[in-house]
Write a protein that holds these residues in place. Structure first.
Motif, mmCIF file in Angstrom:
data_model
loop_
_atom_site.group_PDB
_atom_site.id
_atom_site.type_symbol
_atom_site.label_atom_id
_atom_site.label_comp_id
_atom_site.label_asym_id
_atom_site.label_seq_id
_atom_site.Cartn_x
_atom_site.Cartn_y
_atom_site.Cartn_z
ATOM 1 N N VAL A 20 64.801 51.108 69.940
ATOM 2 C CA VAL A 20 64.490 51.602 68.599
ATOM 3 C C VAL A 20 64.882 50.517 67.608
ATOM 4 N N LEU A 21 63.926 50.066 66.818
ATOM 5 C CA LEU A 21 64.163 48.951 65.917
ATOM 6 C C LEU A 21 64.627 49.428 64.546
ATOM 7 N N PRO A 22 65.434 48.631 63.857
ATOM 8 C CA PRO A 22 65.853 49.011 62.507
ATOM 9 C C PRO A 22 64.671 49.013 61.553
ATOM 10 N N ASP A 23 64.581 50.059 60.722
ATOM 11 C CA ASP A 23 63.476 50.144 59.765
ATOM 12 C C ASP A 23 63.911 50.685 58.405
ATOM 13 N N GLY A 24 65.217 50.892 58.222
ATOM 14 C CA GLY A 24 65.709 51.414 56.955
ATOM 15 C C GLY A 24 65.577 52.913 56.813
ATOM 16 N N CYS A 25 65.086 53.590 57.842
ATOM 17 C CA CYS A 25 64.811 55.023 57.762
ATOM 18 C C CYS A 25 65.929 55.849 58.399
ATOM 19 N N THR A 26 65.936 57.136 58.074
ATOM 20 C CA THR A 26 66.744 58.120 58.781
ATOM 21 C C THR A 26 65.798 59.152 59.384
ATOM 22 N N ASP A 27 66.238 59.803 60.469
ATOM 23 C CA ASP A 27 65.369 60.729 61.192
ATOM 24 C C ASP A 27 66.074 62.042 61.486
ATOM 25 N N LEU A 28 65.348 63.130 61.311
ATOM 26 C CA LEU A 28 65.753 64.454 61.769
ATOM 27 C C LEU A 28 64.972 64.721 63.048
ATOM 28 N N ILE A 29 65.673 64.962 64.163
ATOM 29 C CA ILE A 29 65.044 64.947 65.486
ATOM 30 C C ILE A 29 65.293 66.250 66.234
ATOM 31 N N TRP A 30 64.243 66.743 66.876
ATOM 32 C CA TRP A 30 64.376 67.815 67.863
ATOM 33 C C TRP A 30 64.158 67.191 69.238
ATOM 34 N N SER A 31 65.189 67.206 70.067
ATOM 35 C CA SER A 31 65.118 66.614 71.395
ATOM 36 C C SER A 31 65.111 67.711 72.449
#
Length: 247
Positions: A20-31
């Protein structure tokens, strides 16, 4: 899509960890990796990380553009920098359980449809994504307005403007700008600029643009500078990264 500030993505784990590369984003994830699934938050990364997962396990995420995540997640971005944490560590337990239940309900509705397996999987992930979007929109309705300087910071670093120039343009001292950037993006303007420049370079390189032209267009001093930054931020050379073998 929530305006232009967030987008839904899906991923199915392969046989090894995904880079997973840095992109300045944050993520809300359902795994779906665990027995009952899990809600997670991925903070802004300063370098690439390897995302593990049992082969075939699926995840759906809502990716917030740089500076947009804190309003939804309720914490400054720098507290999540380079971290993957349970959503329950940030939101009240009852709110997290309600969200998980809504995702489970959406999955059951999608699974009940009579369709081919691939279509059912796509419908299931689309339903999961809509639930995440609805949850984020609900939070945004009661959130504080976004910091008005954020757009100018992103625009400035994307143009290659130095920190002093950006600070002067938005009417802040450099220390004030750094503090507000930490809260919004997870890191200061200089690091944000490096991360966004990397992503511009990768977008160009993936279309077949020669590396020397990529370096010149994306704002690197030369091809050697591009090569050093790619290896520093992603952990692998640019050629290997483009081959999809970075993990």
């Amino acid at each position: 899509m929530i305006g232009r500030g967030a987008a839904v993505w899906t991923r199915t784990a392969g046989t090894g960890p995904q880079r997973v590369l840095p992109d300045g984003c944050t993520d809300l994830i359902w795994s779906e990796a665990g027995p009952d699934g899990e809600l997670l938050v991925a903070g802004p990364d300063t370098c690439a990380r390897l995302a593990p997962g049992p082969p075939g396990s699926r995840a759906v995420g809502l990716r917030f553009a740089p500076g947009q995540g804190p309003a939804v997640l309720g914490v400054p971005a720098h507290e999540l920098r380079d971290q993957l944490v349970p959503l329950a560590a940030l939101w009240p337990g009852t709110e997290v359980r309600r969200l998980a239940e809504r995702i489970a309900d959406a999955e059951r509705i999608a699974d009940a449809e009579r369709m081919a397996e691939a279509e059912r999987t796509a419908a299931r992930q689309a339903a999961q994504g809509r639930v995440l979007e609805d949850a984020a929109l609900g939070r945004l309705r009661t959130a504080e307005p976004p910091d008005p300087v954020l757009a100018a910071v992103v625009a400035g670093v994307s143009r290659g403007t130095g920190v002093a120039g950006i600070a002067a343009a938005v009417g802040l001292g450099e220390r004030q700008l750094h503090r507000r950037s930490l809260a919004a993006f997870g890191y200061g303007p200089k690091t944000l600029g490096r991360v966004l420049r990397l992503n511009r370079a990768l977008d160009l390189a993936r279309t077949g643009v020669p590396f020397a032209a990529v370096a010149a267009t994306a704002g690197y001093a030369d091809q050697a500078h591009l090569a050093r930054e790619v290896r520093t931020l992603t952990g692998v050379p640019l050629g290997r990264l483009l081959q999809g073998s970075g993990g």
